[in-house]
Design an enzyme around this catalytic site. Structure first.
Site, PDB file in Angstrom:
ATOM      1  CD  GLU A  57      28.974  -8.972 -38.930  1.00 17.85           C
ATOM      2  OE1 GLU A  57      28.810 -10.020 -39.590  1.00 17.85           O
ATOM      3  OE2 GLU A  57      29.951  -8.782 -38.191  1.00 17.85           O
TER       4      GLU A  57
ATOM      5  N   PRO B 246      16.437   0.307 -36.170  1.00 14.10           N
ATOM      6  CG  PRO B 246      14.827  -0.101 -34.542  1.00 14.10           C
ATOM      7  CD  PRO B 246      15.539   1.009 -35.244  1.00 14.10           C
TER       8      PRO B 246
ATOM      9  CB  CYS C 252      23.406 -13.751 -42.146  1.00 16.08           C
ATOM     10  SG  CYS C 252      24.006 -13.792 -40.447  1.00 16.08           S
TER      11      CYS C 252
ATOM     12  CD1 TRP D 278      13.929  -7.691 -42.521  1.00 17.76           C
ATOM     13  CD2 TRP D 278      13.739  -9.786 -41.763  1.00 17.76           C
ATOM     14  NE1 TRP D 278      14.078  -8.547 -43.592  1.00 17.76           N
ATOM     15  CE2 TRP D 278      13.961  -9.839 -43.164  1.00 17.76           C
ATOM     16  CE3 TRP D 278      13.589 -10.996 -41.069  1.00 17.76           C
ATOM     17  CZ2 TRP D 278      14.049 -11.034 -43.874  1.00 17.76           C
ATOM     18  CZ3 TRP D 278      13.682 -12.185 -41.777  1.00 17.76           C
ATOM     19  CH2 TRP D 278      13.900 -12.201 -43.154  1.00 17.76           C
ATOM     20  CG  ASN D 279      18.126 -12.004 -39.194  1.00 18.07           C
ATOM     21  OD1 ASN D 279      18.468 -10.872 -38.840  1.00 18.07           O
ATOM     22  ND2 ASN D 279      18.990 -12.924 -39.561  1.00 18.07           N
TER      23      ASN D 279
ATOM     24  CB  SER E 130      20.694  -7.508 -48.389  1.00 15.80           C
ATOM     25  OG  SER E 130      20.469  -6.142 -48.670  1.00 15.80           O
TER      26      SER E 130
ATOM     27  CD  GLU F 101      27.899  -6.921 -35.497  1.00 21.19           C
ATOM     28  OE1 GLU F 101      27.164  -7.891 -35.731  1.00 21.19           O
ATOM     29  OE2 GLU F 101      27.467  -5.761 -35.302  1.00 21.19           O
TER      30      GLU F 101
HETATM   31  P1  NDP Z   1      18.239  -5.048 -45.866  1.00 18.65           P
HETATM   32  O1  NDP Z   1      19.577  -4.907 -46.477  1.00 18.65           O
HETATM   33  O2  NDP Z   1      17.053  -4.921 -46.709  1.00 18.65           O
HETATM   34  O3  NDP Z   1      18.063  -3.984 -44.679  1.00 18.65           O
HETATM   35  C1  NDP Z   1      18.984  -3.890 -43.596  1.00 18.65           C
HETATM   36  C2  NDP Z   1      18.772  -2.556 -42.899  1.00 18.65           C
HETATM   37  O4  NDP Z   1      19.258  -1.502 -43.735  1.00 18.65           O
HETATM   38  C3  NDP Z   1      17.315  -2.231 -42.603  1.00 18.65           C
HETATM   39  O5  NDP Z   1      17.228  -1.550 -41.366  1.00 18.65           O
HETATM   40  C4  NDP Z   1      16.958  -1.330 -43.777  1.00 18.65           C
HETATM   41  O6  NDP Z   1      15.846  -0.505 -43.508  1.00 18.65           O
HETATM   42  C5  NDP Z   1      18.247  -0.533 -43.903  1.00 18.65           C
HETATM   43  N1  NDP Z   1      18.447   0.113 -45.207  1.00 18.65           N
HETATM   44  C6  NDP Z   1      17.907  -0.207 -46.412  1.00 18.65           C
HETATM   45  N2  NDP Z   1      18.369   0.624 -47.364  1.00 18.65           N
HETATM   46  C7  NDP Z   1      19.216   1.494 -46.759  1.00 18.65           C
HETATM   47  C8  NDP Z   1      20.009   2.591 -47.209  1.00 18.65           C
HETATM   48  N3  NDP Z   1      20.058   2.977 -48.478  1.00 18.65           N
HETATM   49  N4  NDP Z   1      20.769   3.261 -46.311  1.00 18.65           N
HETATM   50  C9  NDP Z   1      20.776   2.883 -45.008  1.00 18.65           C
HETATM   51  N5  NDP Z   1      20.020   1.869 -44.516  1.00 18.65           N
HETATM   52  C10 NDP Z   1      19.271   1.164 -45.384  1.00 18.65           C
HETATM   53  O7  NDP Z   1      18.281  -6.463 -45.113  1.00 18.65           O
HETATM   54  P2  NDP Z   1      17.087  -7.220 -44.385  1.00 18.65           P
HETATM   55  O8  NDP Z   1      16.575  -6.389 -43.269  1.00 18.65           O
HETATM   56  O9  NDP Z   1      16.143  -7.701 -45.439  1.00 18.65           O
HETATM   57  O10 NDP Z   1      17.858  -8.454 -43.733  1.00 18.65           O
HETATM   58  C11 NDP Z   1      18.180  -9.605 -44.431  1.00 18.65           C
HETATM   59  C12 NDP Z   1      19.630  -9.575 -44.854  1.00 18.65           C
HETATM   60  O11 NDP Z   1      20.461  -9.344 -43.725  1.00 18.65           O
HETATM   61  C13 NDP Z   1      20.083 -10.895 -45.432  1.00 18.65           C
HETATM   62  O12 NDP Z   1      20.836 -10.690 -46.589  1.00 18.65           O
HETATM   63  C14 NDP Z   1      20.967 -11.468 -44.345  1.00 18.65           C
HETATM   64  O13 NDP Z   1      21.935 -12.334 -44.822  1.00 18.65           O
HETATM   65  C15 NDP Z   1      21.547 -10.252 -43.718  1.00 18.65           C
HETATM   66  N6  NDP Z   1      21.985 -10.531 -42.349  1.00 18.65           N
HETATM   67  C16 NDP Z   1      23.335 -10.599 -42.069  1.00 18.65           C
HETATM   68  C17 NDP Z   1      23.772 -10.939 -40.814  1.00 18.65           C
HETATM   69  C18 NDP Z   1      25.225 -10.993 -40.470  1.00 18.65           C
HETATM   70  O14 NDP Z   1      25.559 -10.890 -39.297  1.00 18.65           O
HETATM   71  N7  NDP Z   1      26.136 -11.166 -41.417  1.00 18.65           N
HETATM   72  C19 NDP Z   1      22.828 -11.267 -39.744  1.00 18.65           C
HETATM   73  C20 NDP Z   1      21.457 -11.111 -40.125  1.00 18.65           C
HETATM   74  C21 NDP Z   1      21.055 -10.773 -41.405  1.00 18.65           C
HETATM   75  P3  NDP Z   1      14.336  -1.058 -43.736  1.00 18.65           P
HETATM   76  O15 NDP Z   1      14.388  -2.551 -43.817  1.00 18.65           O
HETATM   77  O16 NDP Z   1      13.629  -0.584 -42.545  1.00 18.65           O
HETATM   78  O17 NDP Z   1      13.882  -0.478 -45.012  1.00 18.65           O
END
Ligand code: NDP
Length: 489
Positions: free
Chosen positions: A260, A187, A294, A162-163, A239, A468
């Site tokens: 990522e 998303p 991140c 979401w960020n 995450s 990426e």
């Molecule tokens: P989440 O891991 O909670 O969610 C990421 C996505 O995965 C969301 O769309 C979520 O859906 C979806 N999701 C959750 N569970 C599942 C599953 N079992 N199977 C498939 N999809 C699933 O992360 P956040 O959205 O809270 O983002 C924050 C995290 O992202 C931080 O740890 C950050 O470091 C990381 N991040 C990494 C980046 C990088 O490039 N390395 C860049 C930006 C962020 P929903 O949320 O809709 O439930």
């Protein structure tokens, strides 16, 4: 779903035509669970959507499968032209996209105007240009020879955090589409809106229906898509916990993944560094997007000799950061993405004090609302404290001290994460030596968090798999086929 107080408007401000974008058009299925898109500034519901049902998921898969074959047959230069046109449209609509992103995420408009859709446009332009250069090799074996074909994978799945909602969607769409794949993008349910605009823009740029689809939903929708037999590859930004779950589900079927994930990156400031530049790097790498990035350098290691000068200037500049309405172009710090997330961050801050870190930033007056958190700097942080080990994903900087280079390298590397690192020094020989030694996917020297589209980005260790951006992304969206040709007839 946000659990805090929300406010209903008669017509939600940012209501899209429908929740999903499938086969070149908006689609709705109101039997799916409701998703509320909330402006974190004031809890106002800005859009009501529905998560995808299995029917919607199958529609998206069916349309992507049909469209991908035709798209892959197009001349790569033509695919590139579509992406470059989309980049131009994104730039022309930058303000509108930035306003939407600010309403949905709470990030200041001063950031979204330059870093979100703008970075997405750069990425579309970069892969638009690269599409026409995709090529295999030709290798002689005596009279016989082998040529390689760089082929698309098929229907890929992108799952976003979401960020940086539109940036993440574009960073996944651009290389996937340039290589002749179709992409289904899910998303985060917290920020569902801007990916739909990207879909409209790609369509306006001439992308055939079905090549890019947006399917809304929470983790269950992501999981259903990620384990669908028609999906050839999964790229997730999220995450480590989710990454581990999604990667193991995908790998159970030997499906390639790009992950990522999170980080706890080190930003190392040596005595000889330019104080102003190092402070700028630390502020950018901790408080931009209210720390919800991140790759942030959240462990700031200060060499003993620069500590006082650095901290004095840092505290001066942090005190000057303007917290307030993210729609005001003067604002530096908006709310966090949600009240729930703000509570998680606040728990880390409270825990750091209990563990013995000193909060050196005075309390700030915050606007009314549940999602605000002031920028916080902790000193006297030690390597074992939770603040130095876990990703907070908020405006919280941990300052640690060090004496010599060897010590700081081993402490910087003493983490399960490996996303990024930063080095501030005027001694460039030392900087390059450290760049080689630091266990991270990206190292910045005298800079922080700059991610041009031509630079490969991604993590090592638990921060991720794959890359990426840059030419490296091509390897993750294509597969190589070797064709052996015998000349003995
Ligand atoms: P989440 O891991 O909670 O969610 C990421 C996505 O995965 C969301 O769309 C979520 O859906 C979806 N999701 C959750 N569970 C599942 C599953 N079992 N199977 C498939 N999809 C699933 O992360 P956040 O959205 O809270 O983002 C924050 C995290 O992202 C931080 O740890 C950050 O470091 C990381 N991040 C990494 C980046 C990088 O490039 N390395 C860049 C930006 C962020 P929903 O949320 O809709 O439930």
């Amino acid at each position: 779903m946000q659990s805090y107080q929300t406010r209903e408007m008669a017509t939600p401000l940012c209501q899209p035509a429908a929740s999903h974008f499938i086969d070149g058009t908006f689609m709705e299925d109101k039997t799916g669970p409701e998703i509320l898109s909330v402006n974190p500034v004031n809890g106002e519901i800005i859009a009501r959507l529905h998560g995808a049902t299995s029917t919607m998921i199958e529609k998206a898969i069916g349309s992507a499968k049909r469209a991908q074959k035709e798209w892959a047959r197009k001349e790569p230069a033509e695919r590139g032209r579509v992406l470059r046109r989309a980049a131009d449209i994104m730039r022309a609509r930058n303000r509108e996209l930035s306003v939407l992103e600010t309403l949905d995420t709470g990030k200041p408009i001063s950031e979204t105007l330059v870093a979100d859709a703008a970075s997405g446009a750069d990425c579309l332009e970069y892969f638009g240009a690269i599409a026409a250069t995709l090529a295999g090799d030709s290798i002689q074996f005596g009279e016989n020879w082998v040529y390689t074909r760089r082929e698309p994978l098929g229907v890929c799945l992108g799952i976003g955090a979401w960020n940086y909602p539109i940036q993440i969607a574009a960073w996944k769409a651009a290389p996937a589409l340039a290589c002749g794949n179709a992409l289904i993008f899910k998303p985060s349910e917290i920020t569902p809106l801007s990916a739909l605009r990207l879909a409209e823009i790609l369509t306006e740029a001439g992308l055939p229906p079905g090549v890019f689809n947006v399917v809304q939903g929470a983790g269950d929708v992501g999981a259903e898509l990620a384990t669908h037999p028609a999906i050839a590859k999964v790229s997730l930004t999220g995450s480590v916990k989710t990454g581990a779950r999604v990667a193991s589900a995908a790998m159970a079927d030997i499906r390639p993944v790009t992950m990522e994930l999170g980080g706890k990156s080190a930003l190392i400031v040596f005595d000889d560094a330019d104080v102003e530049a190092a402070v700028s790097g630390a502020i950018l790498g901790n408080f931009y997007s209210a720390g919800q990035i991140c790759s942030n350098g959240t462990r700031v290691f200060l060499q003993r000799g620069i500590r006082e000068a650095f901290l004095a200037r840092l505290l001066e500049r942090v005190a000057a950061l303007k917290i307030g309405n993210p729609m005001d172009e003067e604002t530096d710090i908006g709310p966090l993405v949600s009240a729930d997330h703000r509570n998680r961050v606040a728990a880390y801050v409270a825990g750091a004090e209990v563990e013995g870190a000193y909060q050196v930033t005075p309390p700030r007056k915050l606007p009314p609302g549940d999602a605000w958190h002031e920028p916080v700097v902790f000193t006297n942080v030690t390597d074992w404290m939770t603040l130095a080990r876990e990703e907070v994903f908020g405006p919280v900087m941990a300052v640690l001290d060090f004496d010599d280079e060897e010590d700081v390298v081993s402490r910087a590397n003493a983490t399960d994460f490996g996303l990024a690192a930063g080095i501030f020094t005027r001694d460039l020989v030392r900087a390059h030596r450290l760049a080689a030694e630091l266990e991270a996917g990206t190292v910045w020297i005298n800079a922080y968090n700059l991610t041009p589209a031509g630079m490969a980005f991604g993590g090592i260790k638990r921060s991720g798999i794959g890359r990426e951006n840059g030419r490296a992304a091509i390897d993750h969206y294509t597969q190589l086929k070797s064709v052996f040709v015998s000349m003995q007839t």
